[in-house]
Design a protein around this motif. Structure first.
Motif, PDB file in Angstrom:
ATOM      1  N   GLU A   1      -2.120 -18.473  -4.642  1.00  0.00           N
ATOM      2  CA  GLU A   1      -2.459 -18.470  -3.076  1.00  0.00           C
ATOM      3  C   GLU A   1      -2.602 -20.004  -2.682  1.00  0.00           C
ATOM      4  O   GLU A   1      -2.163 -20.319  -1.800  1.00  0.00           O
ATOM      5  N   GLU A   2      -3.154 -20.662  -3.554  1.00  0.00           N
ATOM      6  CA  GLU A   2      -3.444 -22.217  -3.211  1.00  0.00           C
ATOM      7  C   GLU A   2      -2.148 -22.777  -3.051  1.00  0.00           C
ATOM      8  O   GLU A   2      -2.038 -23.863  -2.110  1.00  0.00           O
ATOM      9  N   PHE A   3      -1.069 -22.321  -3.534  1.00  0.00           N
ATOM     10  CA  PHE A   3       0.268 -23.067  -3.610  1.00  0.00           C
ATOM     11  C   PHE A   3       1.201 -22.671  -2.453  1.00  0.00           C
ATOM     12  O   PHE A   3       2.564 -23.171  -2.472  1.00  0.00           O
ATOM     13  N   THR A  33      11.840 -26.293  -5.394  1.00  0.00           N
ATOM     14  CA  THR A  33      10.563 -25.875  -4.827  1.00  0.00           C
ATOM     15  C   THR A  33       9.675 -24.719  -5.380  1.00  0.00           C
ATOM     16  O   THR A  33      10.224 -23.971  -6.199  1.00  0.00           O
ATOM     17  N   LEU A  34       8.476 -25.109  -5.010  1.00  0.00           N
ATOM     18  CA  LEU A  34       7.645 -23.875  -5.603  1.00  0.00           C
ATOM     19  C   LEU A  34       7.919 -22.554  -5.557  1.00  0.00           C
ATOM     20  O   LEU A  34       7.855 -21.490  -6.488  1.00  0.00           O
ATOM     21  N   GLY A  35       8.515 -22.275  -4.202  1.00  0.00           N
ATOM     22  CA  GLY A  35       9.119 -20.900  -4.108  1.00  0.00           C
ATOM     23  C   GLY A  35       9.974 -20.346  -4.838  1.00  0.00           C
ATOM     24  O   GLY A  35      10.449 -19.109  -5.117  1.00  0.00           O
ATOM     25  N   PHE A  43      -2.318 -26.855 -11.196  1.00  0.00           N
ATOM     26  CA  PHE A  43      -1.266 -25.681 -10.850  1.00  0.00           C
ATOM     27  C   PHE A  43      -0.794 -24.797 -12.199  1.00  0.00           C
ATOM     28  O   PHE A  43      -0.726 -23.810 -11.927  1.00  0.00           O
ATOM     29  N   ILE A  44      -1.137 -25.235 -13.404  1.00  0.00           N
ATOM     30  CA  ILE A  44      -0.937 -24.710 -14.417  1.00  0.00           C
ATOM     31  C   ILE A  44      -2.047 -23.530 -14.654  1.00  0.00           C
ATOM     32  O   ILE A  44      -1.708 -22.433 -14.783  1.00  0.00           O
ATOM     33  N   SER A  45      -3.240 -23.873 -14.325  1.00  0.00           N
ATOM     34  CA  SER A  45      -4.366 -23.138 -14.256  1.00  0.00           C
ATOM     35  C   SER A  45      -4.249 -21.918 -13.350  1.00  0.00           C
ATOM     36  O   SER A  45      -4.246 -20.799 -13.551  1.00  0.00           O
ATOM     37  N   GLN A  46      -3.931 -22.218 -12.035  1.00  0.00           N
ATOM     38  CA  GLN A  46      -4.006 -21.486 -10.813  1.00  0.00           C
ATOM     39  C   GLN A  46      -2.900 -20.369 -10.941  1.00  0.00           C
ATOM     40  O   GLN A  46      -2.907 -19.259 -10.638  1.00  0.00           O
ATOM     41  N   ASN A  47      -1.798 -20.811 -11.454  1.00  0.00           N
ATOM     42  CA  ASN A  47      -0.621 -19.828 -11.712  1.00  0.00           C
ATOM     43  C   ASN A  47      -0.440 -19.186 -13.019  1.00  0.00           C
ATOM     44  O   ASN A  47       0.389 -18.581 -13.542  1.00  0.00           O
ATOM     45  N   HIS A  48      -1.678 -19.153 -13.809  1.00  0.00           N
ATOM     46  CA  HIS A  48      -1.779 -18.538 -15.065  1.00  0.00           C
ATOM     47  C   HIS A  48      -0.686 -18.485 -16.173  1.00  0.00           C
ATOM     48  O   HIS A  48      -0.225 -17.750 -16.629  1.00  0.00           O
ATOM     49  N   ILE A  49      -0.417 -19.986 -16.120  1.00  0.00           N
ATOM     50  CA  ILE A  49       0.720 -20.262 -17.161  1.00  0.00           C
ATOM     51  C   ILE A  49      -0.048 -20.282 -18.378  1.00  0.00           C
ATOM     52  O   ILE A  49      -1.147 -20.874 -18.587  1.00  0.00           O
ATOM     53  N   GLN A  50       0.387 -19.674 -19.311  1.00  0.00           N
ATOM     54  CA  GLN A  50      -0.335 -19.177 -20.609  1.00  0.00           C
ATOM     55  C   GLN A  50      -0.145 -20.640 -21.672  1.00  0.00           C
ATOM     56  O   GLN A  50      -1.046 -20.618 -22.439  1.00  0.00           O
ATOM     57  N   ASP A  51       0.915 -21.247 -21.592  1.00  0.00           N
ATOM     58  CA  ASP A  51       1.149 -22.231 -22.863  1.00  0.00           C
ATOM     59  C   ASP A  51       1.736 -23.452 -22.238  1.00  0.00           C
ATOM     60  O   ASP A  51       2.758 -23.369 -21.650  1.00  0.00           O
ATOM     61  N   VAL A  52       1.052 -24.773 -22.608  1.00  0.00           N
ATOM     62  CA  VAL A  52       1.700 -25.736 -22.247  1.00  0.00           C
ATOM     63  C   VAL A  52       2.052 -26.567 -23.479  1.00  0.00           C
ATOM     64  O   VAL A  52       1.426 -26.419 -24.603  1.00  0.00           O
ATOM     65  N   LYS A  53       3.166 -27.132 -23.460  1.00  0.00           N
ATOM     66  CA  LYS A  53       3.727 -28.266 -24.436  1.00  0.00           C
ATOM     67  C   LYS A  53       4.274 -29.538 -24.146  1.00  0.00           C
ATOM     68  O   LYS A  53       4.777 -29.621 -22.734  1.00  0.00           O
TER      69      LYS A  53
END
Length: 188
Positions: free
Chosen positions: A31-33, A19-21, A120-130
């Motif tokens: 906030e959006e999630f 779960t996201l939480g 989801f990646i952008s809104q949660n400030h995830i810095q790196d995607v692989k």
């Protein structure tokens, strides 16, 4: 292939049904999630919407489902790792013909998984995607084989798909002992 998928999901700490939480990220859930904190990560992928001329719009029962997603923190940085476990014997060597590789459908799906999670990646400030194909090898160490790209999707600022060969014996040992492989071993 299903066994290899399961092995990779355990060894790389698959988060699709978390779960996201419960996700451990360096920042609080965006906030959006927050209203979706009890939903699993897999539910963040949209379902196709169908609408006939004389009916209300309906969601399809199925959607895109990646093999596994891992969201580790490495040195204080959040990563979003999209893996596809492939049971292929790829030949990707200079002077030899390309063979045994995943098809164009497999490549495009990997890009679409990243696109599906982009917000989801952008809104949660995830810095790196692989993004990575994981294939077994009889060798004793991880082999950083190369990458595949599709220029039209790369141009949308999506991450090309890395190709890693993983030592099958070590992966099965890790699976059986319920241990993880350090993500840094993949050199993504």
């Amino acid at each position: 292939h299903a066994v290899w998928e399961k092995v990779c999901a355990v060894v790389f700490d698959n988060k699709l049904n978390t779960t996201l939480g419960q996700l451990k990220m360096s920042v609080p859930l965006a906030e959006e999630f927050r209203s979706k904190s009890k939903e699993p990560l897999i539910n963040m992928i949209e379902k196709p919407k169908w609408k006939g001329n004389d009916m209300e719009e309906q969601d399809a029962a199925d959607t895109l489902i990646p093999d596994l997603v891992s969201i580790p923190q490495i040195d204080g940085t959040d990563y979003f790792l999209i893996f596809d476990a492939k049971y292929y014997c790829i030949q990707l060597e200079s002077g030899k013909p390309l063979r045994g590789q995943p098809g164009v459908g497999d490549v495009t799906k990997q890009y679409l998984y990243q696109l599906a999670y982009r917000n989801f990646i952008s809104q949660n400030h995830i810095q790196d995607v692989k993004n990575c194909f994981l294939m077994p090898t009889e060798q004793a160490n991880v082999v950083k084989l190369g990458a595949v790209s599709l220029p039209m999707l790369h141009d949308l600022d999506l991450t090309d798909i890395q190709i890693r060969l993983l030592p099958a014996v070590k992966m099965y040992d890790l699976y059986l002992s319920r241990k993880s492989l350090d993500i840094s071993a993949l050199e993504l």
